[in-house]
Design a protein around this motif. Structure first.
Motif, PDB file in Angstrom:
ATOM      1  N   ALA A 171       0.842  -1.195   0.000  1.00 50.59           N
ATOM      2  CA  ALA A 171       0.000   0.000   0.000  1.00 50.59           C
ATOM      3  C   ALA A 171       0.876   1.242   0.000  1.00 50.59           C
ATOM      4  CB  ALA A 171      -0.922   0.004   1.211  1.00 50.59           C
ATOM      5  N   ILE A 172       0.510   2.204  -0.851  1.00 48.00           N
ATOM      6  CA  ILE A 172       1.281   3.438  -1.006  1.00 48.00           C
ATOM      7  C   ILE A 172       0.308   4.604  -1.083  1.00 48.00           C
ATOM      8  CG2 ILE A 172       2.884   4.704  -2.506  1.00 48.00           C
ATOM      9  CD1 ILE A 172       3.737   1.906  -3.594  1.00 48.00           C
ATOM     10  N   SER A 173       0.581   5.674  -0.366  1.00 49.26           N
ATOM     11  CA  SER A 173      -0.233   6.885  -0.496  1.00 49.26           C
ATOM     12  C   SER A 173       0.462   7.847  -1.455  1.00 49.26           C
ATOM     13  CB  SER A 173      -0.440   7.548   0.868  1.00 49.26           C
ATOM     14  OG  SER A 173       0.776   8.020   1.405  1.00 49.26           O
ATOM     15  N   ILE A 174      -0.331   8.478  -2.311  1.00 52.72           N
ATOM     16  CA  ILE A 174       0.238   9.383  -3.317  1.00 52.72           C
ATOM     17  C   ILE A 174      -0.625  10.629  -3.485  1.00 52.72           C
ATOM     18  CG2 ILE A 174       1.216   7.436  -4.624  1.00 52.72           C
ATOM     19  CD1 ILE A 174      -0.980   8.093  -6.780  1.00 52.72           C
ATOM     20  N   ASP A 175      -0.026  11.621  -4.104  1.00 57.06           N
ATOM     21  CA  ASP A 175      -0.750  12.793  -4.605  1.00 57.06           C
ATOM     22  C   ASP A 175      -0.418  12.869  -6.086  1.00 57.06           C
ATOM     23  OD1 ASP A 175      -1.625  15.266  -5.423  1.00 57.06           O
ATOM     24  OD2 ASP A 175      -0.506  16.423  -3.937  1.00 57.06           O
ATOM     25  N   SER A 176      -1.333  12.402  -6.930  1.00 57.50           N
ATOM     26  CA  SER A 176      -1.039  12.313  -8.359  1.00 57.50           C
ATOM     27  C   SER A 176      -0.935  13.682  -9.020  1.00 57.50           C
ATOM     28  CB  SER A 176      -2.104  11.475  -9.075  1.00 57.50           C
ATOM     29  OG  SER A 176      -3.377  12.063  -8.954  1.00 57.50           O
ATOM     30  N   VAL A 177      -1.540  14.700  -8.414  1.00 55.81           N
ATOM     31  CA  VAL A 177      -1.483  16.045  -8.990  1.00 55.81           C
ATOM     32  C   VAL A 177      -0.088  16.643  -8.806  1.00 55.81           C
ATOM     33  CG1 VAL A 177      -2.404  18.391  -8.883  1.00 55.81           C
ATOM     34  CG2 VAL A 177      -3.949  16.432  -8.687  1.00 55.81           C
ATOM     35  N   LYS A 178       0.459  16.511  -7.605  1.00 58.25           N
ATOM     36  CA  LYS A 178       1.775  17.085  -7.313  1.00 58.25           C
ATOM     37  C   LYS A 178       2.911  16.090  -7.528  1.00 58.25           C
ATOM     38  CE  LYS A 178      -0.084  20.368  -3.959  1.00 58.25           C
ATOM     39  NZ  LYS A 178      -0.087  20.808  -2.544  1.00 58.25           N
ATOM     40  N   LYS A 215       3.637  13.392  -5.602  1.00 57.06           N
ATOM     41  CA  LYS A 215       4.222  12.870  -4.375  1.00 57.06           C
ATOM     42  C   LYS A 215       4.166  11.342  -4.342  1.00 57.06           C
ATOM     43  CE  LYS A 215       3.770  13.032   0.659  1.00 57.06           C
ATOM     44  NZ  LYS A 215       2.981  13.553   1.804  1.00 57.06           N
ATOM     45  N   ASN A 216       5.307  10.727  -4.051  1.00 54.48           N
ATOM     46  CA  ASN A 216       5.463   9.272  -3.864  1.00 54.48           C
ATOM     47  C   ASN A 216       5.314   8.466  -5.153  1.00 54.48           C
ATOM     48  OD1 ASN A 216       6.108   9.390  -1.178  1.00 54.48           O
ATOM     49  ND2 ASN A 216       4.173   8.564  -0.423  1.00 54.48           N
ATOM     50  N   GLY A 262     -10.102   1.375 -10.705  1.00 55.40           N
ATOM     51  CA  GLY A 262     -10.661   2.113  -9.583  1.00 55.40           C
ATOM     52  C   GLY A 262     -12.045   2.629  -9.916  1.00 55.40           C
ATOM     53  N   ILE A 263     -12.683   3.244  -8.943  1.00 54.17           N
ATOM     54  CA  ILE A 263     -14.011   3.811  -9.152  1.00 54.17           C
ATOM     55  C   ILE A 263     -13.891   5.107  -9.949  1.00 54.17           C
ATOM     56  CG2 ILE A 263     -14.838   2.776  -6.999  1.00 54.17           C
ATOM     57  CD1 ILE A 263     -14.738   5.619  -5.780  1.00 54.17           C
ATOM     58  N   PRO A 264     -14.988   5.652 -10.458  1.00 50.79           N
ATOM     59  CA  PRO A 264     -14.922   6.926 -11.186  1.00 50.79           C
ATOM     60  C   PRO A 264     -14.391   8.069 -10.317  1.00 50.79           C
ATOM     61  CG  PRO A 264     -17.027   5.839 -11.581  1.00 50.79           C
ATOM     62  CD  PRO A 264     -16.341   5.070 -10.481  1.00 50.79           C
ATOM     63  N   ASN A 265     -13.692   8.986 -10.962  1.00 49.14           N
ATOM     64  CA  ASN A 265     -13.246  10.239 -10.349  1.00 49.14           C
ATOM     65  C   ASN A 265     -12.257  10.040  -9.202  1.00 49.14           C
ATOM     66  OD1 ASN A 265     -13.416  13.064 -10.640  1.00 49.14           O
ATOM     67  ND2 ASN A 265     -14.785  13.260  -8.900  1.00 49.14           N
ATOM     68  N   VAL A 266     -11.525   8.917  -9.237  1.00 44.31           N
ATOM     69  CA  VAL A 266     -10.536   8.675  -8.184  1.00 44.31           C
ATOM     70  C   VAL A 266      -9.149   9.143  -8.600  1.00 44.31           C
ATOM     71  CG1 VAL A 266      -9.772   6.338  -8.818  1.00 44.31           C
ATOM     72  CG2 VAL A 266      -9.949   6.973  -6.404  1.00 44.31           C
ATOM     73  N   GLY A 267      -9.003   9.569  -9.862  1.00 42.93           N
ATOM     74  CA  GLY A 267      -7.747  10.157 -10.314  1.00 42.93           C
ATOM     75  C   GLY A 267      -6.866   9.262 -11.150  1.00 42.93           C
ATOM     76  N   LYS A 268      -7.449   8.253 -11.803  1.00 40.45           N
ATOM     77  CA  LYS A 268      -6.634   7.339 -12.618  1.00 40.45           C
ATOM     78  C   LYS A 268      -5.944   8.068 -13.763  1.00 40.45           C
ATOM     79  CE  LYS A 268      -9.955   4.528 -13.712  1.00 40.45           C
ATOM     80  NZ  LYS A 268     -11.002   5.373 -13.095  1.00 40.45           N
ATOM     81  N   SER A 269      -6.707   8.855 -14.500  1.00 41.09           N
ATOM     82  CA  SER A 269      -6.131   9.548 -15.660  1.00 41.09           C
ATOM     83  C   SER A 269      -5.081  10.572 -15.239  1.00 41.09           C
ATOM     84  CB  SER A 269      -7.242  10.228 -16.467  1.00 41.09           C
ATOM     85  OG  SER A 269      -8.134   9.265 -16.994  1.00 41.09           O
ATOM     86  N   SER A 270      -5.319  11.264 -14.142  1.00 40.53           N
ATOM     87  CA  SER A 270      -4.330  12.231 -13.646  1.00 40.53           C
ATOM     88  C   SER A 270      -3.032  11.529 -13.267  1.00 40.53           C
ATOM     89  CB  SER A 270      -4.889  12.988 -12.441  1.00 40.53           C
ATOM     90  OG  SER A 270      -6.005  13.775 -12.805  1.00 40.53           O
ATOM     91  N   LEU A 271      -3.146  10.366 -12.650  1.00 41.58           N
ATOM     92  CA  LEU A 271      -1.950   9.613 -12.274  1.00 41.58           C
ATOM     93  C   LEU A 271      -1.185   9.175 -13.512  1.00 41.58           C
ATOM     94  CD1 LEU A 271      -0.078   8.051 -10.392  1.00 41.58           C
ATOM     95  CD2 LEU A 271      -1.772   6.205 -10.351  1.00 41.58           C
ATOM     96  N   ILE A 272      -1.884   8.636 -14.495  1.00 41.14           N
ATOM     97  CA  ILE A 272      -1.222   8.163 -15.711  1.00 41.14           C
ATOM     98  C   ILE A 272      -0.519   9.315 -16.422  1.00 41.14           C
ATOM     99  CG2 ILE A 272      -1.648   7.254 -18.036  1.00 41.14           C
ATOM    100  CD1 ILE A 272      -3.825   5.500 -16.762  1.00 41.14           C
ATOM    101  N   ASN A 273      -1.194  10.446 -16.535  1.00 40.45           N
ATOM    102  CA  ASN A 273      -0.584  11.593 -17.218  1.00 40.45           C
ATOM    103  C   ASN A 273       0.658  12.078 -16.474  1.00 40.45           C
ATOM    104  OD1 ASN A 273      -2.517  11.564 -19.228  1.00 40.45           O
ATOM    105  ND2 ASN A 273      -3.831  13.056 -18.222  1.00 40.45           N
ATOM    106  N   ARG A 274       0.613  12.019 -15.161  1.00 41.78           N
ATOM    107  CA  ARG A 274       1.772  12.438 -14.373  1.00 41.78           C
ATOM    108  C   ARG A 274       2.936  11.462 -14.580  1.00 41.78           C
ATOM    109  NH1 ARG A 274       2.801  17.237 -11.299  1.00 41.78           N
ATOM    110  NH2 ARG A 274       4.836  16.821 -10.394  1.00 41.78           N
TER     111      ARG A 274
END
Length: 290
Positions: free
Chosen positions: A90-97, A99-100, A135-147
């Motif tokens: 398990a890993i916590s991340i911030d896909s926008v910034k 982090k991790n 994952g469920i909708p709006n959980v940030g999959k696309s943002s993570l991939i783009n990052r």
């Protein structure tokens, strides 16, 4: 939140395209070496799809708590320890910034090393690790991939249900990611799960009683994050009822209509936007200790 005293509204959302999403995941699991399950750090339990769990089976699996910048950091650490005690990565991340994300990439490489090296041991050319992100909708999959890909390979919008088809994205020479559409499950057996998904924006706002849900969010915040409300709305004390607080927020934010009455729709928007954007501070709705 005192469930005995509150009539929790039923929140359900399973549009037709999610049946296709489930089929896509089932059909493509055999193509990948590892599954990355993206959860919302504020609601790890409610955002974990039981359908996805059953489909993954014994395939290597990483739990990624996204939007960690919006969640209570103490509670997020509790969740990480909880999953590790269960033997899960398990890993916590911030896909926008970002982090991790390096930690995530290293984990993908480590957990797929045996599979990718197997090709070389049989005389074939080594290939990149293949990871499916779900994952469920709006959980940030696309943002993570783009990052990760340092591009706009995946379409992103701040609303649920944007990604509708599968998409392979090359992250680097060592990792390829298969993006899947967001997937919910047909029935939320626990009404609190549906409520948490509504709070977070994982389901469309027009499918439930928004005012009642906004009141319930205020009720939770009053009980667990009162200082955040005081600070955000410049209050000296919290009123006894959520109805009073709702009215005060409307006055403070100028959400008024002719005659000086409160514009309920605008107040609801303020409450949801402030919570979902993190303007109220870092808030978690679920804890493994509860």
């Amino acid at each position: 939140m005192n469930e005995q005293n509150i009539n929790i509204p039923l929140v359900q959302w399973f549009p037709g395209h999610m049946t296709k999403a489930r089929r896509l995941i089932e059909e493509n699991l055999k193509l990948v070496d590892i599954v990355i399950e993206l959860l919302d750090s504020r609601i790890p339990l409610s955002s974990s799809n039981p359908i996805i769990k059953s489909m993954i089976g014994s395939k290597p699996h990483i739990i990624v708590l996204n939007k960690a910048d919006l969640a209570d950091p103490v509670i997020t650490d509790e969740w990480i320890r909880f999953y590790k005690l269960m033997g899960k990565t398990a890993i916590s991340i911030d896909s926008v910034k970002g982090k991790n994300l390096k930690t995530l990439m290293s984990a993908i490489t480590a957990l797929t090393k045996k599979q990718t090296e197997k090709f070389a041991s049989h005389g074939a050319n080594p290939r990149s690790a293949r990871a499916m992100i779900v994952g469920i909708p709006n959980v940030g999959k696309s943002s993570l991939i783009n990052r990760l890909a340092k591009s706009s390979a995946a379409k992103t919008e701040n609303r649920p249900g944007v990604t509708r088809t599968k998409q392979w994205i090359r992250i680097n020479k060592n990792i390829d990611l298969l993006d899947m559409p967001g997937l919910l499950w047909p029935k939320f057996d626990d009404p609190i799960v549906g409520l948490n998904l509504a709070f977070s924006g994982a389901v469309k706002d027009d499918i439930y009683d928004k005012e009642k849900v906004a009141m319930l969010l205020l009720d939770f915040l009053k009980e667990h994050y009162g200082p955040a409300l005081l600070s955000r709305f410049n209050l000296t004390n919290l009123p006894d009822t959520c109805e009073e607080l709702f009215h005060i927020i409307g006055q403070k934010r100028g959400c008024l209509i002719k005659g000086g009455n409160i514009d309920a729709e605008k107040v609801i928007t303020v409450i949801f936007t402030d919570f979902r954007s993190g303007r109220l501070g870092r808030i978690s709705l679920e804890s493994p200790s509860l």
